[in-house]
Design a protein around this motif. Structure first.
Motif, mmCIF file in Angstrom:
data_model
loop_
_atom_site.group_PDB
_atom_site.id
_atom_site.type_symbol
_atom_site.label_atom_id
_atom_site.label_comp_id
_atom_site.label_asym_id
_atom_site.label_seq_id
_atom_site.Cartn_x
_atom_site.Cartn_y
_atom_site.Cartn_z
ATOM 1 N N SER A 111 -9.395 8.857 -10.087
ATOM 2 C CA SER A 111 -8.480 10.952 -11.154
ATOM 3 C C SER A 111 -6.910 10.138 -11.519
ATOM 4 N N LEU A 112 -6.929 9.293 -11.252
ATOM 5 C CA LEU A 112 -5.009 8.951 -12.140
ATOM 6 C C LEU A 112 -5.869 9.036 -13.269
ATOM 7 N N SER A 113 -3.987 10.218 -13.821
ATOM 8 C CA SER A 113 -3.926 9.768 -15.068
ATOM 9 C C SER A 113 -3.033 8.529 -15.457
ATOM 10 N N ASP A 114 -2.618 8.066 -16.814
ATOM 11 C CA ASP A 114 -1.672 7.240 -17.429
ATOM 12 C C ASP A 114 -0.158 7.055 -16.429
ATOM 13 N N PHE A 115 0.219 8.393 -16.497
ATOM 14 C CA PHE A 115 1.295 8.035 -15.585
ATOM 15 C C PHE A 115 1.820 8.068 -14.064
ATOM 16 N N ASP A 116 0.609 8.895 -13.568
ATOM 17 C CA ASP A 116 0.272 8.023 -12.106
ATOM 18 C C ASP A 116 0.288 6.863 -12.064
ATOM 19 N N ARG A 117 -0.913 5.976 -13.014
ATOM 20 C CA ARG A 117 -1.270 4.103 -12.669
ATOM 21 C C ARG A 117 0.366 4.141 -13.220
ATOM 22 N N PHE A 118 1.506 4.723 -14.066
ATOM 23 C CA PHE A 118 2.508 3.675 -14.428
ATOM 24 C C PHE A 118 3.652 4.293 -13.256
ATOM 25 N N LYS A 119 3.597 5.096 -12.710
ATOM 26 C CA LYS A 119 4.268 5.419 -10.737
ATOM 27 C C LYS A 119 4.093 4.057 -9.307
ATOM 28 N N VAL A 120 1.837 4.517 -9.687
ATOM 29 C CA VAL A 120 1.997 3.123 -9.057
ATOM 30 C C VAL A 120 2.114 2.058 -9.486
ATOM 31 N N MET A 121 2.904 1.373 -10.322
ATOM 32 C CA MET A 121 3.162 0.054 -11.183
ATOM 33 C C MET A 121 4.617 -0.317 -10.345
ATOM 34 N N ILE A 122 5.337 1.362 -10.987
ATOM 35 C CA ILE A 122 6.826 0.973 -10.341
ATOM 36 C C ILE A 122 6.871 1.091 -8.585
ATOM 37 N N ALA A 123 5.858 1.396 -8.182
ATOM 38 C CA ALA A 123 5.711 1.918 -6.875
ATOM 39 C C ALA A 123 5.411 0.691 -5.818
ATOM 40 N N LYS A 124 4.667 -0.200 -6.268
ATOM 41 C CA LYS A 124 3.954 -1.797 -6.029
ATOM 42 C C LYS A 124 5.392 -2.297 -6.622
ATOM 43 N N LYS A 125 5.939 -2.382 -7.467
ATOM 44 C CA LYS A 125 6.661 -3.742 -7.751
ATOM 45 C C LYS A 125 8.488 -3.500 -6.845
ATOM 46 N N GLN A 126 8.383 -2.312 -6.740
ATOM 47 C CA GLN A 126 9.228 -1.807 -5.741
ATOM 48 C C GLN A 126 9.034 -2.531 -4.270
ATOM 49 N N LYS A 127 8.001 -2.094 -3.859
ATOM 50 C CA LYS A 127 7.890 -2.316 -2.577
ATOM 51 C C LYS A 127 7.739 -4.278 -2.660
ATOM 52 N N THR A 128 7.436 -4.841 -3.918
ATOM 53 C CA THR A 128 7.372 -6.350 -3.455
ATOM 54 C C THR A 128 8.665 -7.293 -3.922
ATOM 55 N N GLU A 129 9.628 -6.444 -3.884
ATOM 56 C CA GLU A 129 10.770 -6.720 -4.276
ATOM 57 C C GLU A 129 11.137 -6.557 -2.982
ATOM 58 N N ILE A 130 11.085 -5.608 -2.003
ATOM 59 C CA ILE A 130 11.585 -5.381 -0.532
ATOM 60 C C ILE A 130 11.529 -6.302 0.460
ATOM 61 N N VAL A 131 9.700 -6.557 0.183
ATOM 62 C CA VAL A 131 8.811 -7.644 1.186
ATOM 63 C C VAL A 131 9.980 -9.386 0.898
ATOM 64 N N THR A 132 9.876 -9.447 -0.760
ATOM 65 C CA THR A 132 10.099 -10.754 -1.384
ATOM 66 C C THR A 132 11.580 -11.314 -0.543
ATOM 67 N N LYS A 133 12.555 -9.808 -0.781
ATOM 68 C CA LYS A 133 13.988 -10.581 -0.302
ATOM 69 C C LYS A 133 13.799 -10.462 1.477
ATOM 70 N N LYS A 134 13.247 -9.645 1.862
ATOM 71 C CA LYS A 134 13.230 -9.574 3.705
ATOM 72 C C LYS A 134 12.396 -11.272 4.052
ATOM 73 N N LEU A 135 11.793 -11.463 3.011
ATOM 74 C CA LEU A 135 10.683 -13.484 3.547
ATOM 75 C C LEU A 135 12.263 -13.990 2.917
ATOM 76 N N THR A 136 12.971 -13.607 2.320
ATOM 77 C CA THR A 136 13.737 -15.251 1.722
ATOM 78 C C THR A 136 15.432 -15.000 2.996
ATOM 79 N N GLU A 137 14.673 -13.672 3.206
ATOM 80 C CA GLU A 137 16.217 -13.077 4.741
ATOM 81 C C GLU A 137 15.699 -14.084 5.817
#
Lengths: 134, 178
Positions: free
Chosen positions: A105-131
């Motif tokens: 039931s997500l709208s296009d804007f919601d899907r955009f927000k999901v994409m951004i959130a996923k990106k932010q999550k992977t950013e945090i994870v990879t940063k921690k992994l490299t650490e």
């Protein structure tokens, strides 16, 4: 490793096909090998008392303590005493169904927000992994 | 759920003549898909059993009889007379269902499947709701256990809607959900 979910009086089942798909119902009597008499209760799930084929049901782990052919009031009382609705909502099965529904039931804007959130999550994870690996 | 067969009460009598001012009135309860067929079946039976036919008689009333309560399961005992290929036999059959009309539907389909007898070869003599203790057939009495429970083994998974059907699946479906 036997069977744990049975077609029996009081068994709560999820309807998995037809116009009422996705709703819970309680088995109140067995008609024959393929059919059961089912009631919502209407107050809790919107399913009226009707005949349903077992083919359309997915049995859950919950059994309401009701007598055979119980009237709706008794079924509602049993559901409230045992907290079936809340217990169902907290199972991972119900949660997965809920997320599926939400995603559909997500709208296009919601899907955009999901994409951004996923990106932010992977950013945090990879940063921690490299650490850690460094 | 609408059933194919419906129960009708047909009331008719021979047409009144100067000799017989008020002839005997007969009432029949019979199963037919609609009122027109019900009237036709009325004459079919009356012609067999009494000296009366459509041209010499009149139908006074046709009423549909609906199920009083479809909210609980009943055991229906049905006595029939049917023609097989080599003779005519009586039969008693039992069906568990929520309404008599649904049980009669099942009866006709069952007789067709098991005995190859069609609608015209079957005459329903009597129907009754039978108490659980008086049921004779194992297929009905096996459901009279108050603590009955059975699992659903080997479930063939079906997508929730027809649109979700696919020709190929990524993984082999699981059939055990218990």
């Amino acid at each position: 490793m036997g069977f744990t979910r049975f077609v029996e009086v009081g068994r709560v089942a999820l309807i998995n096909y037809g116009p009422d798909a996705g709703k819970l119902c309680t088995i109140i009597d067995m008609i024959d090998n393929n059919r059961v008499l089912v009631d919502g209760p209407r107050e809790k799930t919107g399913i009226h008392r009707q005949v349903m084929t077992t083919k359309r049901l997915s049995l859950t782990d919950f059994v309401a303590k009701i007598p055979r052919n119980a009237k709706e009031k008794k079924i509602v009382a049993a559901w409230e005493d045992q907290g079936i609705l809340a217990a169902w909502e907290s199972t991972s099965w119900a949660k997965k169904l809920a997320t599926k529904k939400r995603r559909a039931s997500l709208s296009d804007f919601d899907r955009f927000k999901v994409m951004i959130a996923k990106k932010q999550k992977t950013e945090i994870v990879t940063k921690k992994l490299t650490e850690i690996s460094a | 759920m609408p059933t194919k067969m419906r129960l009708f009460q047909v009331v008719g009598r021979k047409a009144p003549t100067p000799n017989d001012e008020s002839p005997q009135i007969y009432r029949m309860k019979l199963f037919a898909p609609n009122e027109v067929n019900a009237k036709s079946r009325f004459w079919y039976f009356m012609h067999q059993m009494r000296k009366m036919k459509k041209t010499t008689g009149e139908i006074l009333d046709v009423n549909e009889i609906t199920e009083k309560n479809t909210n609980y399961v009943k055991n229906y005992g049905i006595w029939i007379k049917y023609n097989s290929r080599s003779g005519t036999h009586n039969m008693y059959r039992e069906y568990r269902d929520v309404s008599l009309n649904a049980a009669i539907d099942t009866l006709y389909n069952d007789m067709a499947g098991r005995h190859r007898s069609r609608f015209q070869s079957i005459q329903i003599i009597r129907t009754a709701t039978v108490k659980s203790s008086d049921c004779k057939r194992v297929t009905t009495t096996q459901f009279h256990d108050s603590k009955l429970k059975y699992p659903l083994p080997h479930r063939v998974v079906r997508p929730t809607t027809k649109q979700l059907r696919s020709k190929y699946l990524a993984t082999r479906p699981s059939t055990h959900f218990n």
